[in-house]
Motif scaffolding. Sequence first.
Motif, PDB file in Angstrom:
ATOM      1  N   UNK A 178       0.492  -1.625  -0.329  1.00 38.75           N
ATOM      2  CA  UNK A 178      -0.100   0.255  -0.133  1.00 38.75           C
ATOM      3  C   UNK A 178       0.554   0.846   0.374  1.00 38.75           C
ATOM      4  N   UNK A 179       1.824   0.991   0.367  1.00 41.15           N
ATOM      5  CA  UNK A 179       2.940   2.293   0.843  1.00 41.15           C
ATOM      6  C   UNK A 179       3.977   1.508   0.947  1.00 41.15           C
ATOM      7  N   UNK A 180       5.382   2.833   0.763  1.00 40.33           N
ATOM      8  CA  UNK A 180       7.220   1.785   0.297  1.00 40.33           C
ATOM      9  C   UNK A 180       7.812   2.791   2.157  1.00 40.33           C
ATOM     10  N   UNK A 181       8.264   1.474   1.889  1.00 42.43           N
ATOM     11  CA  UNK A 181       8.594   2.182   3.804  1.00 42.43           C
ATOM     12  C   UNK A 181      10.042   3.372   3.311  1.00 42.43           C
ATOM     13  N   UNK A 182      10.264   3.993   3.327  1.00 42.43           N
ATOM     14  CA  UNK A 182      11.491   4.601   2.695  1.00 42.43           C
ATOM     15  C   UNK A 182      12.598   4.672   3.672  1.00 42.43           C
ATOM     16  N   UNK A 183      13.382   3.348   3.416  1.00 42.59           N
ATOM     17  CA  UNK A 183      14.352   3.738   4.117  1.00 42.59           C
ATOM     18  C   UNK A 183      15.498   4.084   3.509  1.00 42.59           C
ATOM     19  N   UNK A 184      15.781   4.689   2.005  1.00 43.06           N
ATOM     20  CA  UNK A 184      16.907   5.485   1.332  1.00 43.06           C
ATOM     21  C   UNK A 184      16.940   6.583   2.709  1.00 43.06           C
ATOM     22  N   UNK A 185      15.217   7.131   3.001  1.00 40.79           N
ATOM     23  CA  UNK A 185      15.187   8.534   3.556  1.00 40.79           C
ATOM     24  C   UNK A 185      16.221   8.212   5.620  1.00 40.79           C
ATOM     25  N   UNK A 186      15.531   6.607   5.895  1.00 42.68           N
ATOM     26  CA  UNK A 186      16.337   6.483   6.929  1.00 42.68           C
ATOM     27  C   UNK A 186      17.649   6.873   7.342  1.00 42.68           C
ATOM     28  N   UNK A 187      18.479   5.746   5.898  1.00 45.24           N
ATOM     29  CA  UNK A 187      19.727   6.008   5.903  1.00 45.24           C
ATOM     30  C   UNK A 187      20.211   7.541   6.188  1.00 45.24           C
ATOM     31  N   UNK A 188      19.548   7.848   5.308  1.00 46.20           N
ATOM     32  CA  UNK A 188      19.798   9.806   4.822  1.00 46.20           C
ATOM     33  C   UNK A 188      18.984  10.625   6.088  1.00 46.20           C
ATOM     34  N   UNK A 189      18.543  10.142   6.665  1.00 47.08           N
ATOM     35  CA  UNK A 189      18.108  11.266   8.321  1.00 47.08           C
ATOM     36  C   UNK A 189      18.936  10.938   9.223  1.00 47.08           C
ATOM     37  N   UNK A 190      20.070   9.536   9.009  1.00 48.11           N
ATOM     38  CA  UNK A 190      20.640   9.379  10.164  1.00 48.11           C
ATOM     39  C   UNK A 190      21.926  10.181  10.334  1.00 48.11           C
TER      40      UNK A 190
END
Lengths: 349, 349, 349, 349
Positions: D255-267
Amino acid sequence: MDVLLIAESRPPADVLEGLLRGLDSAGATGVEVLVGGSWVLAAHRVNPINQAQVRAALEPGTNGTTGGRIVEPTTSFLTSADFTSTPTQVAIGQAVFGGRRIPVVAGPCAVETRDTMASIAAAVAGAGATGLRGGAFKPQTLVYNFQGLGRSGLEVLAEVGREAGLFTVTEVMSPEVAGDIERYVDALQVGSRNMQNFDLLKRVGRSSRPVILKRGYFATVEEFLRAGEYVVTHGNPNVILCERGIRTFESQASKFILDLNAIAFLKRRTHLPVVADPSHGSGRRELVTALARAAVAAGADGLMIEVHPEPDASWTGDRAQTIDVQEFGRLVEQVDAVARAVGREVLVR
Amino acid sequence: MDVLLIAESRPPADVLEGLLRGLDSAGATGVEVLVGGSWVLAAHRVNPINQAQVRAALEPGTNGTTGGRIVEPTTSFLTSADFTSTPTQVAIGQAVFGGRRIPVVAGPCAVETRDTMASIAAAVAGAGATGLRGGAFKPQTLVYNFQGLGRSGLEVLAEVGREAGLFTVTEVMSPEVAGDIERYVDALQVGSRNMQNFDLLKRVGRSSRPVILKRGYFATVEEFLRAGEYVVTHGNPNVILCERGIRTFESQASKFILDLNAIAFLKRRTHLPVVADPSHGSGRRELVTALARAAVAAGADGLMIEVHPEPDASWTGDRAQTIDVQEFGRLVEQVDAVARAVGREVLVR
Amino acid sequence: MDVLLIAESRPPADVLEGLLRGLDSAGATGVEVLVGGSWVLAAHRVNPINQAQVRAALEPGTNGTTGGRIVEPTTSFLTSADFTSTPTQVAIGQAVFGGRRIPVVAGPCAVETRDTMASIAAAVAGAGATGLRGGAFKPQTLVYNFQGLGRSGLEVLAEVGREAGLFTVTEVMSPEVAGDIERYVDALQVGSRNMQNFDLLKRVGRSSRPVILKRGYFATVEEFLRAGEYVVTHGNPNVILCERGIRTFESQASKFILDLNAIAFLKRRTHLPVVADPSHGSGRRELVTALARAAVAAGADGLMIEVHPEPDASWTGDRAQTIDVQEFGRLVEQVDAVARAVGREVLVR
Amino acid sequence: MDVLLIAESRPPADVLEGLLRGLDSAGATGVEVLVGGSWVLAAHRVNPINQAQVRAALEPGTNGTTGGRIVEPTTSFLTSADFTSTPTQVAIGQAVFGGRRIPVVAGPCAVETRDTMASIAAAVAGAGATGLRGGAFKPQTLVYNFQGLGRSGLEVLAEVGREAGLFTVTEVMSPEVAGDIERYVDALQVGSRNMQNFDLLKRVGRSSRPVILKRGYFATVEEFLRAGEYVVTHGNPNVILCERGIRTFESQASKFILDLNAIAFLKRRTHLPVVADPSHGSGRRELVTALARAAVAAGADGLMIEVHPEPDASWTGDRAQTIDVQEFGRLVEQVDAVARAVGREVLVR
């Protein structure tokens, strides 16, 4: 099981009483009278086994009612074209949205000084606008950016609109300020970012002012209608849907994409009027006039346009999408020509 | 460092020779003469230090040339409105794209029987179409679906088009079949899924047939222009860009969103003609006419419409977006009215 | 009606003959034997009324066959986990994808000089890579950018890989060059932009080389599987699916979003191995190691990583997503630790 | 010109007085003291010409201050890793987010009966969860769906959490109910749909409770940080960012895509802790465990998981993404193994 009880007229107190008792013994929670005209009552978590009891209470003639029915809603209902085939016309001031005439609302992103506002109002009224827009409370993604003049902006907007013979509309960002805004302006706007702020939708649903509901730039058409359903079920049938551009993978050629598919679709799916905002819907002033023509050709019932005498000197970040008053004049002329080609009109000639 | 060498006329053989030597000693690889008219030569990985040598060889008057310049391209160049402000007009048969008149191309998704095609051709010609479309080679996401009649479909398309006085266009899916298609039809279409099939773009760039290049449903406007640049740099200036809907988060209300922002933007950004395909651009037949009107209001130079006598009986999966011939008649009438409102026309009256 | 005929073994010539006659009298067009092992035959536009005839010819024992069945395919079939629950293992050189061990393919975006390539190959082999990647034919959105060394690049890649004990893989952009590429390298890669280049999919489906099929950055998981189905139905069961990032509204924080939901989903939906490319999947070198760890934690059967001794001096535009050899060493160590936490391994210890 | 005045310590009253006068004569509007610790003051529409006056008032030593500086903010500031390189640790109850240990918050979508909640709390606490989640006020796109038990739900949540030794968190949908929620639970959650409800962000910014801020499913990472900046500038430094899936063109496979790029980026981009919600981030229960592993491998500082004893009987529409308590046990075990592979831990062993 969520259910909706519908009757053509509000039942007498004792019948209502009986219904509520029926729902209670059917295990319902969150029972709520949603609208009082075309009377609708919603109940959540009704035990399906005991629905018979509720159904019985709605039988035509039972306890003197005109009868009713139970719906298990999985989508929008009151805002659907299936509910009524008659287009809803929403009046704001002298303007009517949803009829043959296509009203144009114009103004700056944010309310600025009284002088600037008066000059804009005079110019856009002269060019054919019927409404004046301008934000007093501005949503800003960055907390450090200018967030509007607040109440003093409302005063300016109301006064200047009155003088120019334009109805006024401004954004309401939270229930707390809704009362103030209702006192000053003719219509409430719910912004794109608040399309799923359900407490705000309920609040404007209890207002006597018409509501211009902007589509979330992230929302499907179905979700857009469901947001409209929140407003209508809380008592306010005067909802105008505004397509204002959606977010896609493209953000360079234009900031958002004005979704005219949605306008053509909504004109068949709902009885509510549908307007377009090609300013936010592109984020680029050089595209606004072409998209305004296109929106009307697609069936839009109105337009919202950002106009400022000196767009690059305007107070907020929407400069790139704001046209000047000369361009606004051209826009209205061209849109009027297209409107006439589809059997409608912007200007009275 | 990628560089582009431009001269107004192709330099004499000895100057060219000198240039190529200069590029060679500047360390260039992949040196390629791209177009022969407005002469352009591309070279990759040129050592910046040695560019002076290349630059010298392009000096006006050097070795009898008219002079030239070196560009380090970071975006589209030959397709840009900065390259020439004169709109390019592309003729296919009697029709001209990019002028006052707005040609309409109509036909089924896939070429079917000779009888069906003849009936469609007669009907759409009668209603005002100037071109006939139909796929003989069909891209299908599912390998098990009907993939077109192939060469025999080309024959039918060509014959029927000729009889009805319509130019013909069909999709070319790979370089192998381009030769066959060129023999049968008047224009080549590159489909949305092949917009970044660069070998195919180069092949149609070497064709003498005009090319209708559909935007990838996934491509930014910048990438779309870059695809056009592939065709033009390989020798074919007759490129028509076709907006056909982009993929977004919305897929229920309509399958794709016709991006009219892109049409308004492209009309300013490129000198090439830009047309719209509201059939693929919505995926829903009930939206096609409204979006066709909108596209023309936004500035489209032509339309491509899927038409079939019995849409629900057509051979491919595009049934939902195909209109019947009666609706096509209404579409042309309505679009013509909008065209006239913006100073253009579809029909000769 | 599109149908698919399936039998466990290829029927004898006379039974096949009978089937083809049956399909012919059922009005079928485009009849095609798709795969010869688990024997499958596809036919388009079969008249439903006459299907009985086809069905009869497939009866177990009829004419000495083992029996078969008719399917009306609406989705992927041979690539589905419903078709076989046994995971497919695909071997390239000594490496196996789809088993306990997780192979890592590394190398530069484009093949550069022999020296550079040899240095990369030695470094990544030393760090634990089992395959070498590098483009000899490069898809470039801008025609003016470096498009690869072509055949000479293939030679370098093959030679260097052999010396370092790494299998080799490179992108095939069009059917024309597939033969050359098959001669030089161990596996063919279909790039993201060509995932719906159906003629290319058919060509690699006829290859004896394993295929690494990259997901279109625009493609749903269903479309991705359908692309795999093209390859498998044309005779090549050795398909490795590669998730490489999808295009979304976000393009600043990272250029694409690596869709690990797709990896987790595909591991349940198909029996084919699924690998991840966190380099293209982010477009940012500082995210690559974290995403490589995450991909393996999500279930990826392999990794593809862009590595260059001096990323900022590499020949193509993918510099921002390329890591250096030191970082590659760290990546392999960290990924191996995560692999062991999920019962797998990258390195032999 | 929007400006931000920063000093290491709040200046004495007379210096502040001087600054405010300076800003006033510089034409500033909307001057606001944002945070009192690391002292920050924002002013809008400051006349650039008169900035010198403001600058002078901030000179080190002037009027006894420690000195300060003026920033013209164009992006997030206090939440940025440029502001402080020390990771912020946020404690909720006994749990700490942003340290070596990775807390897991679990519970149903909506608070249900006391018995159900007690059984869930006991089960998840036993499996290793440290926090209990559950909605008492539920955002629902459809007005007819169950909207939560309201205040009585808060009571149940608080009581049950206390008994099980779990901290509690629930969603606050509007400023009106924030006070109630603060009284009952340990942390406030701002839901995805309210990420740009700026009045709500300001309200939770004035709370003494930690805030779990969910990313809008439509929001860029930059906008997500800007939402966090609203909270921090209003006085609440205890913000936990929660990635919960973004909306893309894919909606079938998940339904959605978990954005793990965002997690790596935000860290790398912020000092705030970042957690993941793989339940909403996929919408599919069979993907939750794999994505939870992946999130921790990517660097997540915590997890939020929807758990219910009988997911298909839960009261709200999130059934498809809710796992049962057995699966939750497996999830914690597997995530703990991955956590240890990256030098962290979920469980105390």
